[in-house]
Scaffold this active site. Structure first.
Site, PDB file in Angstrom:
ATOM      1  N   ASP A 113     -65.490 -19.922   7.975  1.00 52.58           N
ATOM      2  CA  ASP A 113     -66.511 -20.299   6.996  1.00 52.58           C
ATOM      3  C   ASP A 113     -67.700 -19.361   7.097  1.00 52.58           C
ATOM      4  O   ASP A 113     -67.863 -18.652   8.096  1.00 52.58           O
ATOM      5  CB  ASP A 113     -66.997 -21.725   7.292  1.00 52.58           C
ATOM      6  CG  ASP A 113     -65.958 -22.764   6.903  1.00 52.58           C
ATOM      7  OD1 ASP A 113     -65.025 -22.412   6.160  1.00 52.58           O
ATOM      8  OD2 ASP A 113     -66.084 -23.914   7.350  1.00 52.58           O
ATOM      9  N   LYS A 151     -68.729 -19.882   1.439  1.00 53.29           N
ATOM     10  CA  LYS A 151     -69.558 -19.696   0.251  1.00 53.29           C
ATOM     11  C   LYS A 151     -71.006 -19.906   0.665  1.00 53.29           C
ATOM     12  O   LYS A 151     -71.327 -20.880   1.324  1.00 53.29           O
ATOM     13  CB  LYS A 151     -69.165 -20.745  -0.788  1.00 53.29           C
ATOM     14  CG  LYS A 151     -70.133 -20.857  -1.942  1.00 53.29           C
ATOM     15  CD  LYS A 151     -69.675 -21.883  -2.947  1.00 53.29           C
ATOM     16  CE  LYS A 151     -69.814 -23.303  -2.439  1.00 53.29           C
ATOM     17  NZ  LYS A 151     -69.763 -24.303  -3.517  1.00 53.29           N
ATOM     18  N   MET A 190     -76.358 -31.328   4.406  1.00 51.97           N
ATOM     19  CA  MET A 190     -76.324 -30.847   3.017  1.00 51.97           C
ATOM     20  C   MET A 190     -77.454 -31.478   2.196  1.00 51.97           C
ATOM     21  O   MET A 190     -77.256 -31.949   1.075  1.00 51.97           O
ATOM     22  CB  MET A 190     -74.956 -31.145   2.380  1.00 51.97           C
ATOM     23  CG  MET A 190     -73.848 -30.321   3.004  1.00 51.97           C
ATOM     24  SD  MET A 190     -72.210 -30.908   2.594  1.00 51.97           S
ATOM     25  CE  MET A 190     -71.934 -32.131   3.846  1.00 51.97           C
TER      26      MET A 190
HETATM   27  C1  SAM Z   1     -70.207 -28.462   5.023  1.00 49.47           C
HETATM   28  S1  SAM Z   1     -71.331 -29.071   6.200  1.00 49.47           S
HETATM   29  C2  SAM Z   1     -70.494 -28.657   7.673  1.00 49.47           C
HETATM   30  C3  SAM Z   1     -70.940 -29.454   8.866  1.00 49.47           C
HETATM   31  C4  SAM Z   1     -70.235 -29.043  10.148  1.00 49.47           C
HETATM   32  N1  SAM Z   1     -68.837 -29.314  10.098  1.00 49.47           N
HETATM   33  C5  SAM Z   1     -70.841 -29.724  11.370  1.00 49.47           C
HETATM   34  O1  SAM Z   1     -70.178 -30.475  12.056  1.00 49.47           O
HETATM   35  O2  SAM Z   1     -72.017 -29.462  11.644  1.00 49.47           O
HETATM   36  C6  SAM Z   1     -72.595 -27.853   6.112  1.00 49.47           C
HETATM   37  C7  SAM Z   1     -73.963 -28.429   6.411  1.00 49.47           C
HETATM   38  O3  SAM Z   1     -74.140 -28.538   7.823  1.00 49.47           O
HETATM   39  C8  SAM Z   1     -75.499 -28.346   8.133  1.00 49.47           C
HETATM   40  N2  SAM Z   1     -75.627 -27.217   9.064  1.00 49.47           N
HETATM   41  C9  SAM Z   1     -74.633 -26.413   9.495  1.00 49.47           C
HETATM   42  N3  SAM Z   1     -75.098 -25.555  10.436  1.00 49.47           N
HETATM   43  C10 SAM Z   1     -76.420 -25.839  10.588  1.00 49.47           C
HETATM   44  C11 SAM Z   1     -77.450 -25.327  11.423  1.00 49.47           C
HETATM   45  N4  SAM Z   1     -77.237 -24.359  12.313  1.00 49.47           N
HETATM   46  N5  SAM Z   1     -78.684 -25.876  11.321  1.00 49.47           N
HETATM   47  C12 SAM Z   1     -78.941 -26.879  10.460  1.00 49.47           C
HETATM   48  N6  SAM Z   1     -78.007 -27.398   9.646  1.00 49.47           N
HETATM   49  C13 SAM Z   1     -76.759 -26.896   9.712  1.00 49.47           C
HETATM   50  C14 SAM Z   1     -76.239 -28.105   6.822  1.00 49.47           C
HETATM   51  O4  SAM Z   1     -76.713 -29.354   6.347  1.00 49.47           O
HETATM   52  C15 SAM Z   1     -75.131 -27.592   5.946  1.00 49.47           C
HETATM   53  O5  SAM Z   1     -75.413 -27.813   4.585  1.00 49.47           O
END
Ligand code: SAM
Length: 271
Positions: free
Chosen positions: A41, A63, A177
């Site tokens: 991803d 994306k 998100m």
């Molecule tokens: C499709 S979700 C995936 C979540 C992922 N599977 C997890 O367990 O953290 C993507 C969202 O995770 C959050 N996210 C992912 N990495 C992040 C980070 N380093 N800091 C803050 N938010 C993060 C954001 O809200 C982003 O829109």
């Protein structure tokens, strides 16, 4: 301890954690070094991708900012086809593959086609945020439950989330998100009965050098993080107050504490 085998013709659905490469599990690191194909991803850190074998094929199916991405069906078929050719495949996802990560969907697809898979957990964003921004998810006397929820909405403006029920439940809420919809989410929670003065924080790029934390209340947090394009979550709950004393990772540096100023130094910190 004997390490578990790494098998040809298998898809490993692996969590890469929230960013800091040091948070990768040993299993994930070993699998990355052995994979012939890594399908990843957009939110996976470059330092983590560097751990892949030099001969591995890396495919970015993510994306960001409205860019092109590969549709889920195509990803599913890519994984199944590569494993059927006998390759060692790693499907690398930000955070944990089973928390808002579609890891379950991909595993079900593989299972239906008789393709062997393994699920390797990663540190989900909420856990990274909690530790690296100094806000325990639960804390005796402040919060006895935690809810992970998506701020994603349907195109018609509807949501799969029962915000009224969440407001009633209390405790700590971590909204994934949520960026771009912060004000709306905060407003919904207030309308549903959560006090406007409830401490809240927006944490962007958690555990990475560029981590940013903006603190406020439910009533102000939507304004505080306007215009940002980094991945971020909204954390709501009394535990956000503890940040003043527990923040240890500031400006992407671990040495803040060692420099000796101790607890309370970040009372006004925003970054
Ligand atoms: C499709 S979700 C995936 C979540 C992922 N599977 C997890 O367990 O953290 C993507 C969202 O995770 C959050 N996210 C992912 N990495 C992040 C980070 N380093 N800091 C803050 N938010 C993060 C954001 O809200 C982003 O829109």
């Amino acid at each position: 301890m004997t390490a578990a085998p790494i098998e040809a013709g298998t898809v490993y659905l692996v969590g890469a954690g929230p960013g800091d490469p040091e948070l990768l599990t040993l299993r994930a690191a070993r699998l990355l070094g052995a994979a012939e194909l890594v399908v990843h991803d957009a939110l996976v850190s470059p330092e983590i991708l560097d751990m892949a074998h030099a001969d591995a094929e890396l495919v970015d199916v993510g994306k960001r900012h409205g860019g092109r991405h590969t549709c889920q069906d195509r990803i599913n078929r890519m994984l199944a086809d590569a494993a059927s050719e006998g390759r060692v495949v790693v499907r690398l996802k930000g955070g944990d593959p089973l928390v808002f990560g579609r890891g379950g969907e991909e595993a079900l697809f593989l299972r239906a086609r008789g393709v062997r898979f393994e699920l390797v957990p990663g540190i989900t964003t909420a856990l990274g945020v909690s530790a690296y921004a100094g806000m325990p998810l639960t804390h005796r006397g402040l919060s006895s439950c935690v809810t992970l929820v998506t701020g994603h909405e349907f195109p018609d403006g509807g949501s799969a989330v029962d915000w009224e029920a969440l407001a009633r439940t209390g405790g700590t809420l971590v909204v994934y998100m949520a960026m771009g919809r912060l004000a709306k989410i905060a407003e919904r929670l207030i309308r549903a009965g959560r006090a406007p003065g409830t401490p809240a924080a927006v944490v962007e790029s958690a555990t990475r050098h560029e981590q940013r934390v903006k603190c406020g209340t439910l009533a102000t947090v939507g304004v505080e993080a306007r215009g940002s394009s980094a991945p971020g979550v909204l954390l709501v709950g009394e535990v956000a107050r503890l940040r003043d004393e527990l923040a240890w990772f500031e400006g992407g540096r671990r040495e803040a504490w060692e420099r000796g100023s101790g607890p309370g130094q970040f009372a006004d910190a925003t970054g």
